[in-house]
Design a protein around this motif. Structure first.
Motif, PDB file in Angstrom:
ATOM      1  N   ASP A  53       0.836  -1.053  -0.316  1.00 59.53           N
ATOM      2  CA  ASP A  53      -0.026  -0.139   0.230  1.00 59.53           C
ATOM      3  C   ASP A  53       0.971   1.104  -0.044  1.00 59.53           C
ATOM      4  N   HIS A  77     -10.644   2.004  -6.650  1.00 59.80           N
ATOM      5  CA  HIS A  77     -11.178   0.651  -6.814  1.00 59.80           C
ATOM      6  C   HIS A  77     -12.149   0.364  -7.784  1.00 59.80           C
ATOM      7  N   TYR A  80     -14.519  -4.367  -4.412  1.00 58.09           N
ATOM      8  CA  TYR A  80     -15.093  -5.419  -3.663  1.00 58.09           C
ATOM      9  C   TYR A  80     -16.756  -5.705  -4.083  1.00 58.09           C
ATOM     10  N   ASP A 104      -9.199  -6.542  -5.410  1.00 60.23           N
ATOM     11  CA  ASP A 104      -8.714  -5.796  -3.887  1.00 60.23           C
ATOM     12  C   ASP A 104      -8.648  -7.222  -3.201  1.00 60.23           C
TER      13      ASP A 104
HETATM   14  C1  GLC Z   1      -7.792  -3.029   1.416  1.00 59.49           C
HETATM   15  C2  GLC Z   1      -8.216  -1.967   0.565  1.00 59.49           C
HETATM   16  C3  GLC Z   1      -7.113  -1.715  -0.710  1.00 59.49           C
HETATM   17  C4  GLC Z   1      -5.860  -2.066  -0.159  1.00 59.49           C
HETATM   18  C5  GLC Z   1      -5.913  -3.481  -0.149  1.00 59.49           C
HETATM   19  C6  GLC Z   1      -4.558  -4.080   0.427  1.00 59.49           C
HETATM   20  O1  GLC Z   1      -8.847  -4.012   1.558  1.00 59.49           O
HETATM   21  O2  GLC Z   1      -9.496  -1.950  -0.090  1.00 59.49           O
HETATM   22  O3  GLC Z   1      -7.363  -0.308  -0.860  1.00 59.49           O
HETATM   23  O4  GLC Z   1      -5.026  -1.506  -1.181  1.00 59.49           O
HETATM   24  O5  GLC Z   1      -6.840  -3.885   0.973  1.00 59.49           O
HETATM   25  O6  GLC Z   1      -4.369  -3.658   1.676  1.00 59.49           O
END
Ligand code: GLC
Length: 753
Positions: A44, A151, A197, A229
């Motif tokens: 992230d 997303h 999602y 996601d």
């Molecule tokens: C999370 C988020 C996404 C993130 C991913 C990895 O649920 O929705 O934005 O990059 O999972 O952490």
């Protein structure tokens, strides 16, 4: 490369192919040592590297990093180059830390101010959102690191995010929710897209063939990979067939097993699997090709950049009596626990372990060297409870001061990834503090730290309001520099602040009911709605004050008439008419007052940020093209320009239009109407080709309808009375004069010419 990949696929077993389609752990793709295929790591973002360095028993430990202001601030800067620089720094950091893809930017539209992740999204407007996303992607990828535009799509709430079914009509989906992704996909070309999602119109995004293949690949020409996601895959085989190549995180072999079984059962063509494997190998080898040995990046230098970005993104909302910038003050009261424990980022997957944080109180003390700066906590950030001890202490300090600066906003528990807000209010103890302090001090500046709009009931009790949003780890110095005038505020709102929540267009349908949510407001999101409904906002889209002033002049377009295949150069001048250097965000909106289409009063189609010394004037040129004028026509499933006059509006905000000109645009795309038995008389009368046919039949039509007396006197009135009559209706009323056969003949004639 292509040959190498084809050879690898030819040498892979079915099991190996399937294994590549899921991750290893939470952050890696799978390696296949036998074939010398390495793993790559992703982490992230989107506004700082959140690299998990160990997953131990007390949760995961992340690398200490630089926390930049999140998207809500980046978008409020309206500065493409600045956002690109942030991307470059993120890319450099990723290279140094062995990360091949940063999971961002997030370009979802801010449908409701209640969405818990609004801090991580750019805007309510798709043009601004996509321009910011483009800058972010371009910056990161310029460093040989990939991005994951997310997303995709319509992840506009956290409530039930993994199962909610978003019902969105096609035009709204295209013009608002996909538009923010479309321009980024086509122009910035992110290495990957992350599917959302939620469902869109009953189908999970992770297995939405039309979304992931029909639109994304076939129509937009996207050549990158789609990653889910985390945990977004519903049915792995359906997802693979729909165009989702990589499932994250690992599903511990479950996803792979389903793929293997589906191929063996003949349900999934191995060629489909091969295509996904090819996309994954393309990504892996592209990442490896782009790996660079970077010198260790300088976190302190990046901290200074983060602080600068914060300065450029904060929005001055109110400056009564020019209370800001602070002139020499001898006694300053700084009130609110946020001054010591600032809220500077959002919660959830984007949360950064900041290697250092500027606190506003310390930074104010550094700048106000000749003043006595007193602090009072005012409230406890961990509770909403009003504590009168805190209040009384704050009032006393405020009363003794010449100037009081209150730090208020939304504690992290109010908004985050994973949950939405249910109201727009600040914590009651923050509101009460400000109301009480305002009873004993009139020179009050409020600094707000919040990831999304709030109601401001005390707005007329204070003189200054600086919207700091979530300013990243350097926000303390940024706030101090701005309020003391070391730098001039130049941010503008990328979203509307409504007076009340129930003014918001999504209010009746947010967050939906059960697992269904209807985007009933359609294209009327944000300012598109407030303007059409003439609902005055608290602060309009594009609004922001400065310590100086700007004059706009000499608007001209290089043509007064264009076709939808031409571009238009719009230029004008901006002058700094004040005494302080400043930056002005100029906005270009397009309006079509005469229209047959349901459309907003105006839409943002261009902007620029101009730096000007006092007295300096600069020319700005913005280029418009077909998409600046087009709406999405669902009948032809394409963007179409309605011919006619358009107003080009140049504004300092959406509610402050300074210049206007008109251009005539002619569409080169003729929409051929298709007539059928339920086409009405009125519709036919509007078509110059069909009108004579109907007029010839007028006698027959009106006689059949028993209107021949009116018709004799005034045929137009008679025809008007039957304008909503479907053609088929003539058969029943013409006493045999008008038959199915005649109807078919007429339709054939009309549809042929
Ligand atoms: C999370 C988020 C996404 C993130 C991913 C990895 O649920 O929705 O934005 O990059 O999972 O952490």
């Amino acid at each position: 490369m292509e040959k190498r990949i084809n050879d690898l696929i030819a040498n892979m077993t079915l099991e190996e192919k399937a294994s590549l389609c899921s991750g290893v752990g939470a952050w890696h793709t799978k390696a296949i040592e036998r074939l010398d295929i390495p793993a790559i790591m992703m982490s992230d973002g989107p506004h700082g590297l959140r690299k998990v360095i160990e997953d131990d028993e007390n949760g995961n430990q992340t690398l200490e990093s630089v926390c930049f202001p999140p998207a809500v601030n980046l978008a409020s800067s309206w500065d493409r180059d600045l956002v690109k620089q942030v991307g470059q720094i993120l890319g450099e950091t990723c290279q140094a830390e062995g990360i091949s893809i940063i999971l961002g930017p997030a370009a979802n539209i801010k449908r409701s101010p209640l969405c818990g992740r609004n801090f991580e999204y750019f805007s309510e407007d798709p043009y601004l959102s996509s321009e910011m996303a483009n800058a972010h992607i371009t910056g990161v990828q310029s460093q040989g690191v990939g991005t994951s535009l997310k997303h995709f799509a319509a992840n506009n709430q956290e409530h039930m995010r993994m199962s909610i079914n978003a019902h969105i009509d096609e035009r709204t989906l295209r013009e608002i929710y996909l538009n923010s992704f479309e321009r980024s996909v086509k122009e910035a070309k992110p290495w990957t897209l992350m599917c959302a999602y939620n469902k869109i119109n009953d189908i999970f995004c992770s297995e939405h063939q039309e979304l992931l293949t029909g639109i994304l690949r076939d129509e937009w020409g996207y050549e990158g990979l789609v990653v889910s996601d985390w945990g977004a895959v519903n049915e792995r085989v359906d997802a693979l067939q729909a165009g989702l190549e990589l499932e994250m995180p690992s599903s511990d072999g479950i996803g792979e097993k389903k793929i293997i079984e589906a191929v063996k059962a003949g349900i999934l063509k191995e060629s489909t699997l091969d295509h996904a494997v090819r996309m994954i190998l393309n990504l892996v080898f592209k990442a490896l090709e782009n790996k660079r040995t970077f010198h260790a990046y300088d976190k302190n230098q990046d901290h200074s950049k983060a602080q600068k970005v914060a300065e450029e993104s904060m929005v001055l909302l109110r400056n009564k009596d020019h209370i800001l910038p602070i002139k020499e003050s001898k006694k300053i009261a700084v009130i609110g626990e946020f001054a010591k424990k600032p809220r500077y980022q959002g919660g959830g997957s984007s949360h950064i372990k900041s290697f250092k944080v500027d606190t506003p109180l310390d930074e104010i003390k550094k700048l106000a060297t000749d003043a006595d700066v007193e602090y009072a906590q005012g409230y406890d950030i961990n509770t909403d409870e009003i504590d009168n001890t805190y209040i009384e202490e704050a009032k006393e300090k405020a009363q003794q001061s010449e100037l009081t600066i209150v730090f208020a906003g939304l504690p992290e528990r109010y908004e985050s990834e994973g949950y939405d807000r249910t109201h727009l209010k600040l914590p009651p103890n923050h509101n009460r503090l400000i109301e009480e302090v305002a009873k004993v001090q009139e020179n009050i500046i409020v600094v707000l730290s919040n990831g999304s709009p709030v109601e401001i009931p005390w707005i007329n009790s204070v003189k200054g309001i600086l919207e700091a949003y979530l300013g990243g780890q350097g926000m303390g110095r940024a706030v101090a520099n701005l309020i003391f005038g070391k730098s001039n505020p130049c941010g503008k709102l990328a979203e509307t602040f409504a007076v009340r929540l129930n003014h918001n267009p999504s209010y009746l349908n947010f967050p939906g009911e059960g697992d269904q949510v209807h985007y009933a407001e359609g294209i009327f999101v944000g300012y598109r709605y407030y303007e059409k409904k003439e609902i005055n906002p608290l602060f309009p889209f594009g609004f922001g004050l400065s310590y100086t002033s700007f004059d706009y002049s000499q608007l001209r377009a290089d043509k007064t008439e264009i076709t939808d295949e031409e571009t238009l150069q719009v230029s004008f001048k901006v002058k700094n008419t004040g005494k302080m250097q400043g930056k002005e965000i100029v906005q270009l909106y397009v309006a079509k007052p005469e229209t047959k289409i349901i459309r907003p009063l105006k839409e943002l189609k261009g902007f620029a940020k101009v730096e000007l010394e006092p007295g300096q004037e600069k020319a700005v040129t913005i280029e418009l093209n077909k998409r600046s004028f087009a709406y999405y026509n669902t009948a032809i499933k394409d963007w179409h320009v309605e011919s006619g006059d358009y107003h080009i509006l140049i504004g300092a905000s959406s509610a402050d239009i300074r210049l206007q000109t008109t251009v005539s645009v002619t569409s080169t795309v003729k929409i051929k109407p298709f007539y059928h038995r339920n086409t009405t008389i009125g519709e036919l009368m509007e078509d110059p080709k069909a009108k004579p046919v109907i007029e010839q039949m007028a006698q027959q039509i009106t006689k059949g309808m028993g209107l021949s007396d009116i018709s004799k006197e005034n045929p137009a009135i008679a025809l008007n009375m039957v304008r909503y009559l479907p053609l088929r209706g003539l058969i029943n009323f013409s006493k045999g004069a008008f038959t199915e056969a005649i109807l078919e003949e007429i339709l054939d004639k009309l549809n042929r010419n």
